[in-house]
Design an enzyme around this catalytic site. Structure first.
Site, PDB file in Angstrom:
ATOM      1  N   THR A  18       0.842  -1.195   0.000  1.00  0.00           N
ATOM      2  CA  THR A  18       0.000   0.000   0.000  1.00  0.00           C
ATOM      3  C   THR A  18       0.878   1.246   0.000  1.00  0.00           C
ATOM      4  O   THR A  18       2.025   1.198   0.442  1.00  0.00           O
ATOM      5  CB  THR A  18      -0.923   0.069   1.236  1.00  0.00           C
ATOM      6  OG1 THR A  18      -0.132   0.308   2.403  1.00  0.00           O
ATOM      7  CG2 THR A  18      -1.728  -1.201   1.395  1.00  0.00           C
ATOM      8  N   ASP A  19       0.337   2.323  -0.478  1.00  0.00           N
ATOM      9  CA  ASP A  19       1.008   3.605  -0.323  1.00  0.00           C
ATOM     10  C   ASP A  19       0.850   4.010   1.139  1.00  0.00           C
ATOM     11  O   ASP A  19      -0.058   3.540   1.836  1.00  0.00           O
ATOM     12  CB  ASP A  19       0.360   4.648  -1.250  1.00  0.00           C
ATOM     13  CG  ASP A  19       1.346   5.713  -1.687  1.00  0.00           C
ATOM     14  OD1 ASP A  19       2.356   5.923  -0.989  1.00  0.00           O
ATOM     15  OD2 ASP A  19       1.103   6.341  -2.723  1.00  0.00           O
ATOM     16  N   CYS A  20       1.746   4.865   1.625  1.00  0.00           N
ATOM     17  CA  CYS A  20       1.699   5.270   3.033  1.00  0.00           C
ATOM     18  C   CYS A  20       0.362   5.927   3.364  1.00  0.00           C
ATOM     19  O   CYS A  20      -0.022   6.903   2.726  1.00  0.00           O
ATOM     20  CB  CYS A  20       2.834   6.229   3.350  1.00  0.00           C
ATOM     21  SG  CYS A  20       4.452   5.480   3.257  1.00  0.00           S
ATOM     22  N   GLY A  21      -0.335   5.369   4.322  1.00  0.00           N
ATOM     23  CA  GLY A  21      -1.608   5.923   4.756  1.00  0.00           C
ATOM     24  C   GLY A  21      -2.813   5.492   3.944  1.00  0.00           C
ATOM     25  O   GLY A  21      -3.938   5.873   4.259  1.00  0.00           O
ATOM     26  N   ALA A  22      -2.613   4.696   2.892  1.00  0.00           N
ATOM     27  CA  ALA A  22      -3.729   4.322   2.019  1.00  0.00           C
ATOM     28  C   ALA A  22      -4.775   3.471   2.732  1.00  0.00           C
ATOM     29  O   ALA A  22      -5.967   3.579   2.440  1.00  0.00           O
ATOM     30  CB  ALA A  22      -3.225   3.597   0.775  1.00  0.00           C
TER      31      ALA A  22
END
Length: 118
Positions: A66-70
């Site tokens: 995942t992208d950071c915070g997704a």
């Protein structure tokens, strides 16, 4: 952001370069984004991460990060997960393997199972 993309555009414009990287190039992983495609966030998108990446392209082994915070973003529009446990379960159950930038998987997956989300 949520982008409405026709099946024609998805397969003709957006996916060919990823297919080349995964199938011909032998890439071992991808990062899902914050965006939603046709109302479904990329990091909880069974169609993109499982049906296309793993099944259609015959890749049972890729790592989806995942992208950071997704994962936390799944608590907002367009999907509105009820809590962190549901957000973590949505991402994991729909194709994300590794969460970057937070600890929602680590701290919430046991609760997600207890609550029946996963």
């Amino acid at each position: 952001d949520d982008y409405n993309i026709s099946m024609y555009d998805l397969f003709d414009t957006y996916l060919p370069q990823y297919e080349m990287g995964m199938v011909q190039g032998g890439a071992t992983g991808v990062m899902c984004s914050y965006n939603a495609v046709n109302g479904i966030p990329a990091c909880a998108n069974d169609y993109l991460l499982n049906k296309i990446l793993r099944q259609r392209w015959n890749r049972s082994d890729p790592h989806v990060t995942t992208d950071c915070g997704a994962v936390n973003n799944l608590r907002g529009k367009p999907i509105q997960a009820a809590d962190e446990a549901q957000a973590a379960a949505m991402a994991l159950m729909n194709g994300a393997d590794i969460e970057m930038g937070s600890t929602l998987f680590v701290h919430n997956l046991t609760t997600a199972i207890t609550l029946g989300y996963a």
